[in-house]
Design a protein around this motif. Structure first.
Motif, PDB file in Angstrom:
ATOM      1  N   GLY A  64      37.102  50.532 105.978  1.00  0.00           N
ATOM      2  CA  GLY A  64      36.306  51.749 105.825  1.00  0.00           C
ATOM      3  C   GLY A  64      36.405  52.272 104.395  1.00  0.00           C
ATOM      4  N   ASN A  65      36.254  53.575 104.244  1.00  0.00           N
ATOM      5  CA  ASN A  65      36.283  54.207 102.933  1.00  0.00           C
ATOM      6  C   ASN A  65      37.648  54.001 102.255  1.00  0.00           C
ATOM      7  N   TRP A  66      38.725  54.237 103.000  1.00  0.00           N
ATOM      8  CA  TRP A  66      40.079  54.045 102.449  1.00  0.00           C
ATOM      9  C   TRP A  66      40.498  52.585 102.541  1.00  0.00           C
ATOM     10  N   GLY A  67      40.118  51.924 103.633  1.00  0.00           N
ATOM     11  CA  GLY A  67      40.464  50.513 103.795  1.00  0.00           C
ATOM     12  C   GLY A  67      39.922  49.680 102.641  1.00  0.00           C
ATOM     13  N   ALA A  84      39.776  58.811  98.913  1.00  0.00           N
ATOM     14  CA  ALA A  84      39.474  57.414  98.581  1.00  0.00           C
ATOM     15  C   ALA A  84      38.472  57.278  97.433  1.00  0.00           C
ATOM     16  N   ASN A 143      45.208  61.383  98.474  1.00  0.00           N
ATOM     17  CA  ASN A 143      44.466  60.167  98.136  1.00  0.00           C
ATOM     18  C   ASN A 143      43.040  60.192  98.664  1.00  0.00           C
ATOM     19  N   GLN A 149      39.710  62.312 111.184  1.00  0.00           N
ATOM     20  CA  GLN A 149      40.951  62.130 111.949  1.00  0.00           C
ATOM     21  C   GLN A 149      41.497  63.471 112.434  1.00  0.00           C
ATOM     22  N   ARG A 201      37.236  65.130 103.814  1.00  0.00           N
ATOM     23  CA  ARG A 201      36.111  65.115 104.755  1.00  0.00           C
ATOM     24  C   ARG A 201      36.318  66.110 105.890  1.00  0.00           C
ATOM     25  N   LYS A 230      46.302  57.792 109.019  1.00  0.00           N
ATOM     26  CA  LYS A 230      46.739  59.192 109.103  1.00  0.00           C
ATOM     27  C   LYS A 230      46.430  59.719 110.494  1.00  0.00           C
ATOM     28  N   LYS A 249      34.945  58.261 109.842  1.00  0.00           N
ATOM     29  CA  LYS A 249      35.506  58.983 110.981  1.00  0.00           C
ATOM     30  C   LYS A 249      36.491  60.066 110.541  1.00  0.00           C
TER      31      LYS A 249
HETATM   32  P1  NAD Z   1      36.416  55.464 107.720  1.00  0.00           P
HETATM   33  O1  NAD Z   1      36.520  56.936 107.989  1.00  0.00           O
HETATM   34  O2  NAD Z   1      35.582  55.036 106.580  1.00  0.00           O
HETATM   35  O3  NAD Z   1      35.948  54.820 109.106  1.00  0.00           O
HETATM   36  C1  NAD Z   1      35.035  53.816 109.216  1.00  0.00           C
HETATM   37  C2  NAD Z   1      35.694  52.515 109.587  1.00  0.00           C
HETATM   38  O4  NAD Z   1      35.895  52.444 111.002  1.00  0.00           O
HETATM   39  C3  NAD Z   1      34.795  51.344 109.214  1.00  0.00           C
HETATM   40  O5  NAD Z   1      35.531  50.328 108.594  1.00  0.00           O
HETATM   41  C4  NAD Z   1      34.296  50.872 110.563  1.00  0.00           C
HETATM   42  O6  NAD Z   1      34.003  49.508 110.576  1.00  0.00           O
HETATM   43  C5  NAD Z   1      35.492  51.160 111.429  1.00  0.00           C
HETATM   44  N1  NAD Z   1      35.176  51.122 112.843  1.00  0.00           N
HETATM   45  C6  NAD Z   1      34.152  51.718 113.494  1.00  0.00           C
HETATM   46  N2  NAD Z   1      34.185  51.405 114.805  1.00  0.00           N
HETATM   47  C7  NAD Z   1      35.262  50.607 114.985  1.00  0.00           C
HETATM   48  C8  NAD Z   1      35.851  49.974 116.110  1.00  0.00           C
HETATM   49  N3  NAD Z   1      35.352  50.118 117.317  1.00  0.00           N
HETATM   50  N4  NAD Z   1      36.967  49.229 115.919  1.00  0.00           N
HETATM   51  C9  NAD Z   1      37.514  49.104 114.698  1.00  0.00           C
HETATM   52  N5  NAD Z   1      37.016  49.679 113.591  1.00  0.00           N
HETATM   53  C10 NAD Z   1      35.892  50.426 113.739  1.00  0.00           C
HETATM   54  O7  NAD Z   1      37.880  54.852 107.588  1.00  0.00           O
HETATM   55  P2  NAD Z   1      38.913  55.030 106.370  1.00  0.00           P
HETATM   56  O8  NAD Z   1      38.482  56.117 105.444  1.00  0.00           O
HETATM   57  O9  NAD Z   1      39.162  53.699 105.811  1.00  0.00           O
HETATM   58  O10 NAD Z   1      40.208  55.595 107.116  1.00  0.00           O
HETATM   59  C11 NAD Z   1      41.242  54.797 107.616  1.00  0.00           C
HETATM   60  C12 NAD Z   1      42.510  55.630 107.678  1.00  0.00           C
HETATM   61  O11 NAD Z   1      42.860  56.016 106.347  1.00  0.00           O
HETATM   62  C13 NAD Z   1      42.369  56.938 108.466  1.00  0.00           C
HETATM   63  O12 NAD Z   1      43.525  57.153 109.250  1.00  0.00           O
HETATM   64  C14 NAD Z   1      42.276  58.001 107.380  1.00  0.00           C
HETATM   65  O13 NAD Z   1      42.822  59.260 107.770  1.00  0.00           O
HETATM   66  C15 NAD Z   1      43.114  57.400 106.276  1.00  0.00           C
HETATM   67  N6  NAD Z   1      42.788  57.875 104.920  1.00  0.00           N
HETATM   68  C16 NAD Z   1      41.493  58.034 104.524  1.00  0.00           C
HETATM   69  C17 NAD Z   1      41.232  58.461 103.230  1.00  0.00           C
HETATM   70  C18 NAD Z   1      39.830  58.654 102.710  1.00  0.00           C
HETATM   71  O14 NAD Z   1      39.659  59.349 101.697  1.00  0.00           O
HETATM   72  N7  NAD Z   1      38.825  58.059 103.325  1.00  0.00           N
HETATM   73  C19 NAD Z   1      42.291  58.676 102.349  1.00  0.00           C
HETATM   74  C20 NAD Z   1      43.585  58.476 102.779  1.00  0.00           C
HETATM   75  C21 NAD Z   1      43.814  58.073 104.084  1.00  0.00           C
END
Ligand code: NAD
Ligand code: 13P
Length: 415
Positions: free
Chosen positions: A12-15, A169, A167, A364, A335, A136, A362
């Motif tokens: 996703g965004n952080w991944g 992303a 952080n 959290q 977000r 998170k 998404k």
């Molecule tokens: P995101 O909010 O961008 O979520 C989208 C991801 O969810 C996509 O990769 C999508 O393919 C996946 N997804 C949707 N349906 C799914 C399913 N059924 N099974 C598996 N995956 C599915 O995600 P993110 O920003 O990468 O967040 C991941 C973690 O990192 C969260 O716990 C978040 O709190 C944490 N985080 C996010 C940020 C940020 O700025 N985005 C920063 C630090 C930590």
């Protein structure tokens, strides 16, 4: 000696941002790591927007597989648009294939999907893999709460640490400087106790034989875990190697041992960020937001001490990037904050804003607010956490933003 192979589970965004960081580092440190990094992508069809530099008129709006788009253009056009990913980062739609032979697994996906992903991973990872959770959230079941790092570790019989910090992303993907905190504290293992080579064992001296190790969990309880030593031919997986995997000139890593503090900071600040969005959306300005952050930080520390008091360090909340710094950034531009603010301004639910504005990303904080509430209620403790409780009640439509001041100050007077 062998090199570590790294897989990021999530895109996703952080991944995608963490994948970029890690792939940059495996390329620079290719004496320790295999250069190629696998990123598991939950496959979906995407259409490339017309304003993207990758828009191809001959394809037009026809749906394309996200993995194919990422591997062709080296950009996650849906979740991290406009950022070029390293060419040694490979998007893979098969979870099983993406984790094959990886010694380092980085879990980075919205917390609601991790149970299902672990179910699919069981039996397909190296027994001596180690993990880092960037998730998170907290894992709540009935009346118990646990850390995702611990829950994943127990589910897969591996050790998993945690990464969390201030952080956002998109800023890090654009290589703007920030800090993060990584907690890694595996139980000590006896690497000499593996004398018998197993037939077909990929390792010398049968070093992939699991041991039952006794360690203290995040609650301080002594527990026994099945864990397999990392074979000696790999570089040791210690603080130094994780620093080399994650540290960039624009992403400064602090290594610590407080896994509970780092994980709880990242989970609970999302609930506080929603409250910050609520009061900002109500037009109350910076003083109200600062009050929310102050009260929120107190509830975070209290939660840590009350339920993880044997291991958690208050200083992780008050001094590390995973604590107060993440609380501040998330309550400024995260977000959860932005969606909560808009929900109050528009008079619609946070979930509606999430659907309208986030293009599949998404939140959290909403699910964490409900989960933390359910846990506290089961413990008969929710009155002691008036801000966490108020956020849940506002999300449910049981209370309004105007109720926040009296709800939080009543408890302070009573203390
Ligand atoms: P995101 O909010 O961008 O979520 C989208 C991801 O969810 C996509 O990769 C999508 O393919 C996946 N997804 C949707 N349906 C799914 C399913 N059924 N099974 C598996 N995956 C599915 O995600 P993110 O920003 O990468 O967040 C991941 C973690 O990192 C969260 O716990 C978040 O709190 C944490 N985080 C996010 C940020 C940020 O700025 N985005 C920063 C630090 C930590
Ligand atoms: P949001 O999920 O609210 O955007 O928070 C991102 C984050 O964790 C910043 O550290």
């Amino acid at each position: 000696s062998k090199k570590h192979k790294v897989t990021i589970v999530g895109s996703g965004n952080w991944g995608s941002t963490i994948s970029k960081i890690v792939a940059e580092n495996t390329k620079e440190n290719n004496d320790l790591f295999e250069e190629e990094v696998q990123m598991w992508v939950f496959e979906e069809n995407v259409t490339i927007p017309k304003d993207s530099k990758h828009y191809d008129a001959s394809v037009g709006d026809a749906p394309q597989k996200l993995t194919e788009v990422i591997n062709k253009y080296h950009e996650n056009v849906k979740y991290l648009p406009g950022i070029t990913l390293p060419t040694n980062l490979i998007a893979n739609p098969s979870l099983e294939d993406a984790v094959k032979n990886s010694t380092i697994l980085i879990f980075n996906l919205p917390h609601q999907f991790i149970h299902n992903v672990c179910n699919q991973l069981r039996g397909h990872i190296l027994p001596y893999a180690r993990g880092i959770s960037c998730i998170k959230g907290v894992n709540v079941t009935d009346d118990s709460v646990s850390l995702f790092s611990e829950w994943i570790g127990e589910d897969l019989d591996i050790y998993v640490g945690a990464l969390s910090g201030a952080n956002i992303a998109n800023e890090i993907a654009a290589e703007k400087w920030s800090e993060t905190t990584i907690a890694y504290d595996p139980p000590p293992m006896d690497n000499s106790r593996a004398p018998t080579p197993r037939s077909g064992s990929p390792n010398q001296a049968g070093a992939d034989i699991p041991q039952i190790v006794t360690h203290r969990d995040a609650r301080g309880r002594e527990s026994k875990t099945k864990l397999t030593p990392v074979p000696a031919e790999y570089p040791p997986l210690d603080h130094e190697i994780f620093r080399q995997l994650f540290h960039r000139p624009y992403f400064h890593v602090q290594m610590v041992s407080d896994v509970a503090g780092v994980s709880l900071g990242g989970a609970l600040k999302n609930v506080v960020a929603l409250a910050a969005g609520f009061v900002d959306g109500r037009g109350w300005g910076d003083n109200a937001k600062a009050a929310i952050m102050r009260i929120g930080l107190m509830e975070m520390v209290k939660f840590g001490k009350e339920f993880f008091g044997q291991t958690v360090r208050t200083s992780t909340f008050t001094e590390s990037s995973a604590g107060v710094a993440d609380l501040i950034t998330s309550s400024s531009g995260g977000r959860n904050f932005r969606c909560a603010k808009k929900a109050i301004e528009k008079g619609i639910s946070v979930e509606e804003v999430e659907k309208q504005d986030l293009n599949g990303q998404k939140l959290q904080g909403t699910s964490t607010a409900f989960e933390v509430y359910d846990f506290l209620k089961a413990k008969g403790k929710n009155a002691d956490y008036p801000l966490f409780t108020a956020v849940r009640d506002i999300l449910k439509g049981l209370k309004t933003v105007d109720d926040i001041p009296s709800l939080v100050s009543r408890v302070e007077r009573a203390q």
